[in-house]
Write an enzyme that holds these catalytic residues in place. Sequence first.
Site, mmCIF file in Angstrom:
data_model
loop_
_atom_site.group_PDB
_atom_site.id
_atom_site.type_symbol
_atom_site.label_atom_id
_atom_site.label_comp_id
_atom_site.label_asym_id
_atom_site.label_seq_id
_atom_site.Cartn_x
_atom_site.Cartn_y
_atom_site.Cartn_z
ATOM 1 N N ASN A 289 0.818 -1.203 0.000
ATOM 2 C CA ASN A 289 0.000 0.000 0.000
ATOM 3 C C ASN A 289 0.853 1.254 0.000
ATOM 4 O O ASN A 289 0.940 1.969 -1.005
ATOM 5 C CB ASN A 289 -0.937 -0.031 1.217
ATOM 6 C CG ASN A 289 -1.963 1.091 1.166
ATOM 7 O OD1 ASN A 289 -1.835 2.034 0.396
ATOM 8 N ND2 ASN A 289 -2.980 0.991 1.983
ATOM 9 N N ASP A 290 1.530 1.505 1.087
ATOM 10 C CA ASP A 290 2.273 2.755 1.205
ATOM 11 C C ASP A 290 3.380 2.880 0.163
ATOM 12 O O ASP A 290 3.697 3.986 -0.270
ATOM 13 C CB ASP A 290 2.864 2.873 2.608
ATOM 14 C CG ASP A 290 1.771 2.932 3.660
ATOM 15 O OD1 ASP A 290 0.695 3.459 3.335
ATOM 16 O OD2 ASP A 290 1.984 2.445 4.777
ATOM 17 N N VAL A 291 3.958 1.758 -0.262
ATOM 18 C CA VAL A 291 5.077 1.834 -1.202
ATOM 19 C C VAL A 291 4.624 2.185 -2.623
ATOM 20 O O VAL A 291 5.448 2.426 -3.499
ATOM 21 C CB VAL A 291 5.902 0.521 -1.247
ATOM 22 C CG1 VAL A 291 6.533 0.262 0.099
ATOM 23 C CG2 VAL A 291 5.075 -0.644 -1.701
#
Lengths: 468, 108
Positions: free
Chosen positions: A394-396
């Site tokens: 997600n964050d990456v």
Amino acid sequence: MRHFQEVLFLLGSLGFVVGLKMMGKPDSARKGNLVAAVGMLFAVLGIMFFKHGEEGIHVVNNVGLISAAIGVGTLVGWLMAKRVQMTAMPEMVSLFNGMGGLCAALISLLEWKFKGDSIATMPAGEYLAIIAGLIIGTVSFVGSIVAWGKLSGKLGDFRFPGQQFINIIMLLAIVGAAWMNFGAAADNNMLYFYLVIVLAAVYGLLFVFPIGGADMPVVISLLNSFTGVAAACGGFLYHNNVMLMGGVLVGSAGTILTIVMCKAMNRSLTNVLIGAVGGSSVAASSGGKSGGSVREVQATDVAILMKYAQKVIVVPGYGLAVAQAQHVVHELEGLLEAEGVEVKYAIHPVAGRMPGHMNVLLAESNVSYDKLVEMEHINPEFATTDVVLVVGANDVVNPAAKTDPSSPIYGMPILDVENAKQVIVLKRSMKSGYAGIENELFYNSKCGMLFGDAKESLQKLVNEVKTL
Amino acid sequence: MDLIFNFIGENISMIYLVILMVFVGIELIGHVPSVLHTPLMSGANAIHGVVLIGAIYVLGHAEENDTFSLIVGFIGVIVGTLNVIGGFVVTDRMLEMFKKKPGKGAKS
């Protein structure tokens, strides 16, 4: 022949340095580990069978007890290390690290007892080595156990207001107690000595408890270097160069590793320790452009899309690790390759819970090493990619890292998946990732969401591709 | 002031060693691909298990009738060994996976 012990210690030290050096390159890494292990063996033989500067073999006292302890430790350590799941590696490392810290603390405890009446005349250096080994060892032990508990889901987050302030007070209290202990020791007063232990243990708790799960690898790495320093204190105390070298080496290498890991996540060490992002409560507001609609897709559509694509890139994340989906994803890769589709994996430096986590997992399921492409090399390739399959990451892949200066992850290098023609995100729900922020990517018109457990979704895809 | 100077004077060779090792550590880790961060952390974890040497030493100096010290030392040696063996074996398992498996990944 004299000086056998010194020679063995020298070989041991050499083994550590050369081993660590070799571990820095993928080709020689495994041998490097072995070299370091052989170095350790030399050092242990040196202390067990020889005496400083003396002729011939001098077996250490209590050799029966020592051998028994080594036997128990070897058996238990071996079994634990062999049985642990690859996904549970981070917490295992943390647990072993804690054992090292405990060992250092116990050494200091005994050494203090042995000194007995001579404490009053002890040189300052010796006192410092004993008490520092005790404090750092205890902090490392308690902290590592907490980190282990948190990573394995046995313990939750625990925050309280003003924690940094309290932590600083605690540190001062520890130093104060250690100082008082120096004075009190001459009167055989053990009160302050125990106070130091208790305070250090409480500090270890307070230090690690508030730190969020995503930052745990950094903390483990930091605690790792703490234990190194604790071991070095033992080396200082005994004028034992192999302990000193090994300890300092890990202390400094561990610190650098911690900083490098922080950099890969674009976080400063202070931020991690203060816990600016880690938890979920802080950053929830910075969603910004949430709302809009997401496009939900079915496994069949995705299967067709991939089967007739030229090039597919898989972006694995922690979701893949949790779902143990590494084998299924490899199966999917095989099926697609058989159809003439080019498949690669895009590895973000901090995908998963620790750097290199994804490489280890995918390598476990026999994914070829050449297919794992690091971020810098894969980013230009997204433009020529038909389908990107984001599995539990997600964050990456959050574009906010590039576009939204107010975002807590702003500035973190990300995988530019939005340049591909199609992006399919496998995700359990619309819940935010570890950083606790919304991901604009999901609302992008190119992006389709396939909801469900990563492993089940991938299994569906495998079945669909097979039957098409 | 005297205290500090005495301290430095008495331990000068070890202080040199500490300073040099700090820089060796930095050099060794400075340019490592991020893929290897986890195994390296684990390998370094095993190396600080050298604290085991201290535990063996201290248990070797415990009096035979000093039960408390014998027990504490015994535990110390056990946990130290755990750190060493567990650390090296876990690291080996991680690194084992990095070896190339020719052909296997492409076909299957």
